[in-house]
Write an enzyme that holds these catalytic residues in place. Structure first.
Site, PDB file in Angstrom:
ATOM      1  N   ASN A 101      57.877  30.854  49.983  1.00 36.55           N
ATOM      2  CA  ASN A 101      57.494  32.229  49.658  1.00 36.55           C
ATOM      3  C   ASN A 101      56.164  32.181  48.912  1.00 36.55           C
ATOM      4  O   ASN A 101      56.125  31.819  47.747  1.00 36.55           O
ATOM      5  CB  ASN A 101      58.594  32.871  48.793  1.00 36.55           C
ATOM      6  N   TRP A 102      55.116  32.560  49.610  1.00 36.06           N
ATOM      7  CA  TRP A 102      53.781  32.515  48.987  1.00 36.06           C
ATOM      8  C   TRP A 102      53.581  33.630  47.954  1.00 36.06           C
ATOM      9  O   TRP A 102      52.622  33.606  47.205  1.00 36.06           O
ATOM     10  CB  TRP A 102      52.708  32.631  50.074  1.00 36.06           C
ATOM     11  N   LYS A 103      54.457  34.632  47.971  1.00 32.53           N
ATOM     12  CA  LYS A 103      54.258  35.807  47.095  1.00 32.53           C
ATOM     13  C   LYS A 103      52.839  36.357  47.343  1.00 32.53           C
ATOM     14  O   LYS A 103      52.368  36.306  48.470  1.00 32.53           O
ATOM     15  CB  LYS A 103      54.528  35.441  45.638  1.00 32.53           C
ATOM     16  N   HIS A 136      64.164  40.300  47.175  1.00 35.31           N
ATOM     17  CA  HIS A 136      63.724  39.295  46.194  1.00 35.31           C
ATOM     18  C   HIS A 136      63.781  39.917  44.796  1.00 35.31           C
ATOM     19  O   HIS A 136      63.497  41.105  44.630  1.00 35.31           O
ATOM     20  CB  HIS A 136      62.303  38.840  46.522  1.00 35.31           C
ATOM     21  N   GLU A 171      61.824  39.848  42.420  1.00 37.17           N
ATOM     22  CA  GLU A 171      60.568  40.511  41.997  1.00 37.17           C
ATOM     23  C   GLU A 171      60.476  41.910  42.579  1.00 37.17           C
ATOM     24  O   GLU A 171      59.883  42.801  41.966  1.00 37.17           O
ATOM     25  CB  GLU A 171      59.367  39.634  42.396  1.00 37.17           C
ATOM     26  N   GLU A 194      68.751  32.873  43.897  1.00 40.38           N
ATOM     27  CA  GLU A 194      67.596  32.628  43.031  1.00 40.38           C
ATOM     28  C   GLU A 194      67.879  33.195  41.643  1.00 40.38           C
ATOM     29  O   GLU A 194      67.650  34.385  41.402  1.00 40.38           O
ATOM     30  CB  GLU A 194      66.350  33.311  43.602  1.00 40.38           C
ATOM     31  N   GLY A 222      59.747  30.596  38.677  1.00 40.46           N
ATOM     32  CA  GLY A 222      58.414  30.456  38.086  1.00 40.46           C
ATOM     33  C   GLY A 222      58.431  29.939  36.659  1.00 40.46           C
ATOM     34  O   GLY A 222      57.412  29.996  35.964  1.00 40.46           O
ATOM     35  N   SER A 282      62.073  27.310  40.904  1.00 36.18           N
ATOM     36  CA  SER A 282      61.450  26.074  40.419  1.00 36.18           C
ATOM     37  C   SER A 282      61.828  24.833  41.221  1.00 36.18           C
ATOM     38  O   SER A 282      61.958  23.738  40.679  1.00 36.18           O
ATOM     39  CB  SER A 282      61.763  25.862  38.926  1.00 36.18           C
ATOM     40  N   GLY A 333      58.698  28.788  45.807  1.00 34.98           N
ATOM     41  CA  GLY A 333      57.538  29.609  45.478  1.00 34.98           C
ATOM     42  C   GLY A 333      56.332  28.733  45.196  1.00 34.98           C
ATOM     43  O   GLY A 333      55.685  28.211  46.108  1.00 34.98           O
ATOM     44  N   GLY A 334      56.042  28.537  43.914  1.00 36.63           N
ATOM     45  CA  GLY A 334      54.829  27.841  43.486  1.00 36.63           C
ATOM     46  C   GLY A 334      54.572  26.513  44.186  1.00 36.63           C
ATOM     47  O   GLY A 334      53.420  26.217  44.559  1.00 36.63           O
TER      48      GLY A 334
HETATM   49  P1  13P Z   1      59.221  29.325  42.123  1.00 38.95           P
HETATM   50  O1  13P Z   1      59.553  28.241  43.107  1.00 38.95           O
HETATM   51  O2  13P Z   1      57.754  29.443  41.864  1.00 38.95           O
HETATM   52  O3  13P Z   1      60.061  29.250  40.909  1.00 38.95           O
HETATM   53  O4  13P Z   1      59.598  30.717  42.860  1.00 38.95           O
HETATM   54  C1  13P Z   1      60.858  30.853  43.400  1.00 38.95           C
HETATM   55  C2  13P Z   1      60.887  32.077  44.226  1.00 38.95           C
HETATM   56  O5  13P Z   1      60.910  33.179  43.706  1.00 38.95           O
HETATM   57  C3  13P Z   1      60.881  31.939  45.682  1.00 38.95           C
HETATM   58  O6  13P Z   1      61.200  33.119  46.307  1.00 38.95           O
END
Ligand code: 13P
Length: 245
Positions: A8-10, A89, A91, A161, A167, A204, A225-226
């Site tokens: 997930n690049w966000k 998600h 977020e 999640e 994050g 994470s 994500g990251g």
């Molecule tokens: P991180 O891997 O950056 O913690 O993000 C997780 C995420 O929200 C993937 O959708």
């Protein structure tokens, strides 16, 4: 189906990063790699017709069309060859006020057009400390499963999640992930008989902790994500997941 790695690049990335990531992970055979790109980049995959990578939206509207400035419909995703879409998600739940009802509407819209929804669930820190994690994630899951036609439920993938692990660099332990995944699968089976729900872990995840998470019997893949924003590290992560089978 083997393990699944969803990146997930966000609201991150670039055309250049996409080229690099496709080069690094495009040939991986033992795991399915899905990239969830920002909507603005979802036509770029047309430039990589031979890659094994699959593509996902990060969000979608629940209606076919209409006066909804800035929104993208499921039909538009399908037209671009996008096969998956993240739904709900944390977020989006947190910053865009997405409710369980909205998550259900979006999931149904995806299923109707053959896009596989990746439904995200997860408790926040306060809920975990109050011992309510399983209750929260089960509620979020059942809000979806109770509303979709049972014949289509097999196309849903769930991502657990925990909000406190997103994050933060503080992943859930493999044991916590296992406990929640098992509970989600149990809740799914009691709702729709014989449903073999696939559950990903997200929060994470990186190349160093992916293997331990994947060793858990009910962790079927990861949502990253990251760590998906750096191509070489992401390839290492994908290899760890692929090597777990
Ligand atoms: P991180 O891997 O950056 O913690 O993000 C997780 C995420 O929200 C993937 O959708």
């Amino acid at each position: 189906m083997g393990p699944l790695v969803v990146a997930n690049w966000k609201m991150n990335g670039s055309e250049q990063l996409l080229k690099t990531v496709v080069r690094e992970v495009g040939g991986l055979a033992e795991a399915t790699v899905v990239l969830a790109l920002p909507a603005a980049y979802l036509s770029l995959p047309k430039g990589f017709p031979d890659t094994s990578i699959e593509w996902a939206g990060q969000n979608v509207h629940w209606l076919d069309s209409g006066p909804y400035t800035g929104e993208v419909s499921v039909g538009m995703l399908a037209e671009l060859g996008v096969g998956w879409c993240l739904v709900g998600h944390s977020e989006r739940r947190q910053h865009f006020a997405e409710t369980d009802d909205l998550v259900l509407a979006k999931t149904k819209a995806c299923l109707e057009l053959g896009i596989r929804p990746i439904v995200c669930v997860g408790e926040n820190l306060q809920e975990r400390k109050a011992g309510k994690a399983l209750e929260v994630v089960s509620r979020q899951l059942l809000a979806v499963l109770n509303g979709v036609p049972s014949a289509l439920a097999q196309w849903i993938v769930v991502a657990y999640e925990p909000v406190w692990a997103i994050g933060t660099g503080e992943e859930a332990s493999p044991e916590i992930a296992q406990e929640v995944h098992e509970a989600l699968k149990r809740a799914a089976r009691s709702n729709i008989k014989a449903l073999e729900l696939r559950v990903l872990y997200g929060g994470s995840v990186n190349a160093d902790n992916a293997s331990a998470l994947m060793r858990m019997p009910d962790v079927d893949g990861v949502l990253v994500g990251g760590a998906s924003l750096e191509a070489v590290g992401f390839r290492r992560l994908c290899e760890q997941v692929a090597g777990s089978v």
